[in-house]
Design a protein around this motif. Structure first.
Motif, PDB file in Angstrom:
ATOM      1  N   ASP A 146      -5.165   2.087   4.212  1.00 59.12           N
ATOM      2  CA  ASP A 146      -4.506   1.194   5.324  1.00 59.12           C
ATOM      3  C   ASP A 146      -5.003   0.072   5.325  1.00 59.12           C
ATOM      4  O   ASP A 146      -5.115  -1.979   5.715  1.00 59.12           O
ATOM      5  CB  ASP A 146      -4.013   1.574   6.720  1.00 59.12           C
ATOM      6  CG  ASP A 146      -3.003   2.746   6.191  1.00 59.12           C
ATOM      7  OD1 ASP A 146      -2.073   2.804   5.597  1.00 59.12           O
ATOM      8  OD2 ASP A 146      -3.003   3.725   7.185  1.00 59.12           O
TER       9      ASP A 146
ATOM     10  N   GLY B 248      -7.469   7.384   6.082  1.00 59.97           N
ATOM     11  CA  GLY B 248      -6.681   7.039   6.649  1.00 59.97           C
ATOM     12  C   GLY B 248      -6.844   5.451   6.281  1.00 59.97           C
ATOM     13  O   GLY B 248      -6.154   4.527   6.768  1.00 59.97           O
TER      14      GLY B 248
ATOM     15  N   LYS C 109      -0.790   8.099  13.585  1.00 55.03           N
ATOM     16  CA  LYS C 109      -0.856   8.859  12.359  1.00 55.03           C
ATOM     17  C   LYS C 109      -1.096   7.331  11.634  1.00 55.03           C
ATOM     18  O   LYS C 109      -1.463   7.443  10.793  1.00 55.03           O
ATOM     19  CB  LYS C 109      -0.938   9.631  12.220  1.00 55.03           C
ATOM     20  CG  LYS C 109      -2.056  10.059  11.160  1.00 55.03           C
ATOM     21  CD  LYS C 109      -1.636  11.511  10.459  1.00 55.03           C
ATOM     22  CE  LYS C 109      -2.084  11.320   8.544  1.00 55.03           C
ATOM     23  NZ  LYS C 109      -1.292  12.321   7.910  1.00 55.03           N
TER      24      LYS C 109
ATOM     25  N   LYS D 165       0.814  -1.460  -0.196  1.00 55.28           N
ATOM     26  CA  LYS D 165       0.057   0.074   0.236  1.00 55.28           C
ATOM     27  C   LYS D 165       1.143   1.586   0.364  1.00 55.28           C
ATOM     28  O   LYS D 165       1.548   1.272   0.957  1.00 55.28           O
ATOM     29  CB  LYS D 165      -0.840   0.516   1.004  1.00 55.28           C
ATOM     30  CG  LYS D 165      -1.560   1.454   1.113  1.00 55.28           C
ATOM     31  CD  LYS D 165      -1.207   2.118   2.283  1.00 55.28           C
ATOM     32  CE  LYS D 165      -1.902   3.233   2.460  1.00 55.28           C
ATOM     33  NZ  LYS D 165      -1.416   4.340   3.526  1.00 55.28           N
TER      34      LYS D 165
HETATM   35 MG    MG Z   1      -2.284   7.187   6.571  1.00 59.45          MG
END
Ligand code: MG
Ligand code: ADP
Ligand code: ASP
Length: 437
Positions: free
Chosen positions: A198, A195, A253, A2
């Motif tokens: 992931d 986010g 994060k 990723k």
């Molecule tokens: Mg991220």
């Protein structure tokens, strides 16, 4: 593999990623890409203007974004054929975005808009790989990733669809798909929250029983504290699945809050790597627990603390059940809990039903609410037989007003609740006490 926003943030980076994802002979890579950095934020801003019924505001950002992407085309491709092909694709994409300025705007349209960043980046990279003569194919994440009625990924569906897509497209070296985006239980376009790429990567890596899930980003692995706030943080070379899951959930994060779960269940190791320095060792997350070490500290913001005091009822059996039931009814999960003889304090981060929850809780006791709190989580071997580490963490809190402490819920963490104003000072004090002494 990723690659996050910065990893595909410029045409040059896209070229570098294309090298990194080219497998050795006889191997295949499955690649998940984020939107180019800044794009999802621009799409959020476009949506914001449309919610506010300001089509000009939206169009200004759309035009700027289109201009930037058209320049990327010139820098990325070398042949007229691929330049034209990608320009045509982008023109359709930006006209599609413009079409939203003319219709009613709801959260459904917003999710469609937010999905375009990943759709654009994956098409651009796939075109580049094909221009370079590589055997690469783009699979549509909207055909693979689905959430259920609780907005949780539907793992069986994802596994079936991933396998089905691979069977339908045999003999490629590189399979690409969009991170972050999915369909929900009603078939609508949705996403796995900010986010979320992931999470897509870990779900697909687990579904395929890959040798390894690699999260490529802009830093050399998980650091022992938040590098945006604390100086001299250092990369942690190895984490146990549970440790990484706690760090991600409590604010590191570098990983989406819940992305470690599928990898842990499938037993697939996760490696965090730096696209800007591909040979750096990064961090490996696997099933090995190193004893006697504290690994890292993380912080989760926007926490609300709720205290319920009831001298009458707390010791009566069933009191806690009644309290927790209220949170269950409003689908609000609780992060920290502390009890005493006369009261219970707990924390939440989802405040969408706060007023209703407080209203219900008042039936059972006196309710006090504190906002702008922050959970600071220390992660490592905090098994009770490993003596001295709790004391070390607590000693760091000497100058900090601590609102709650939670220890013993798992063997891997001790958490402190402090006011957000004390976040920086707390993270720095812990860094000093745990890692620099
Ligand atoms: Mg991220
Ligand atoms: P991507 O776009 O690749 O998904 P993110 O910005 O989501 O990248 O995550 C990487 C960033 O996370 C780093 O640049 C760093 O600033 C931040 N970060 C916060 N806490 C940590 C930590 N404990 N270790 C490493 N990075 C962290
Ligand atoms: N593009 C999405 C975001 O900015 C998803 C991701 O990058 O993981 O949140």
């Amino acid at each position: 593999m990723k690659f996050g926003g910065t990893s595909v943030g410029t045409p040059q980076r896209m070229k570098e990623v294309s090298e990194l994802i080219t497998p050795a002979a006889g191997e295949q890579n499955f690649v998940v890409l984020s939107a180019m950095s800044g794009t999802t934020n621009s799409l959020v801003e476009i949506s914001d203007y449309l919610y506010k019924k300001n089509p000009e505001g939206a169009n200004t950002i759309i035009n700027k974004l289109e201009h930037k992407y058209m320049q990327h085309v010139e820098a990325l491709y070398s042949t007229d054929e691929y330049k034209q092909k990608t320009r045509d694709f982008l023109r359709d994409e930006f006209n599609y975005l413009r079409s939203f300025t003319k219709i009613m705007f709801t959260s459904f349209e917003e999710k469609v808009i937010l999905a375009q960043g990943e759709i654009i980046s994956t098409n651009m990279v796939t075109n580049y790989l094909q221009e370079c003569g590589k055997k690469a194919v783009l699979l549509n994440a909207l055909d693979i990733v689905r959430t259920d009625k609780n907005a949780e990924p539907d793992f069986n569906y994802i596994r079936e669809k991933t396998e089905e897509q691979l069977k339908r497209n045999p003999d490629y070296d590189i399979y690409l798909t969009q991170g972050f985006i999915c369909r929900n239980a009603y078939g609508e376009i949705d996403n796995l929250l900010r986010g979320g790429s992931d999470y897509t990567a870990c779900l697909i890596g687990a579904a395929l029983h890959s040798d390894e899930i690699q999260i490529w980003t802009d830093i050399d692995g998980m650091h022992n504290n938040d590098p945006r706030i604390v100086e001299h943080t250092e990369p942690v070379r190895q984490l146990y699945f549970e440790e990484a899951a706690e760090l991600a959930y409590f604010g590191a994060k570098i990983l989406h809050p819940t992305c470690i779960q599928p990898a842990k269940f499938a037993g697939v190791p996760v490696r965090l790597l730096n696209t800007m320095d591909p040979s750096a060792p990064g961090t490996i997350i696997n099933n090995e627990m190193q004893h006697g070490t504290i690994k890292a500290v993380a912080a989760k913001d926007n926490i609300v603390c709720i205290q319920i005091q009831s001298s009458r009822m707390l010791l009566a059996h069933g009191f806690l059940r009644k309290v927790f039931e209220i949170f269950e009814i409003y689908k609000t999960s609780i992060d920290m809990v502390c009890t005493s003889e006369v009261g219970v304090s707990l924390t939440i981060d989802n405040t969408s039903h706060l007023a209703d929850i407080i209203n219900e809780l008042k039936k059972y006791g006196t309710v006090m609410v504190e906002e702008n709190m922050c959970i600071i989580c220390v992660v490592g071997d905090l098994n009770s037989s490993n003596i001295g580490f709790e004391a070390k963490a607590c000693l760091a809190m000497e100058q900090i007003p601590v609102r709650m402490i939670s220890y013993g819920g798992s063997n891997y963490n001790i958490s402190f609740l402090v006011e957000s104003d004390y976040k920086k000072q707390t993270l720095q004090a812990l860094q000093q006490s745990l890692f620099h002494n």
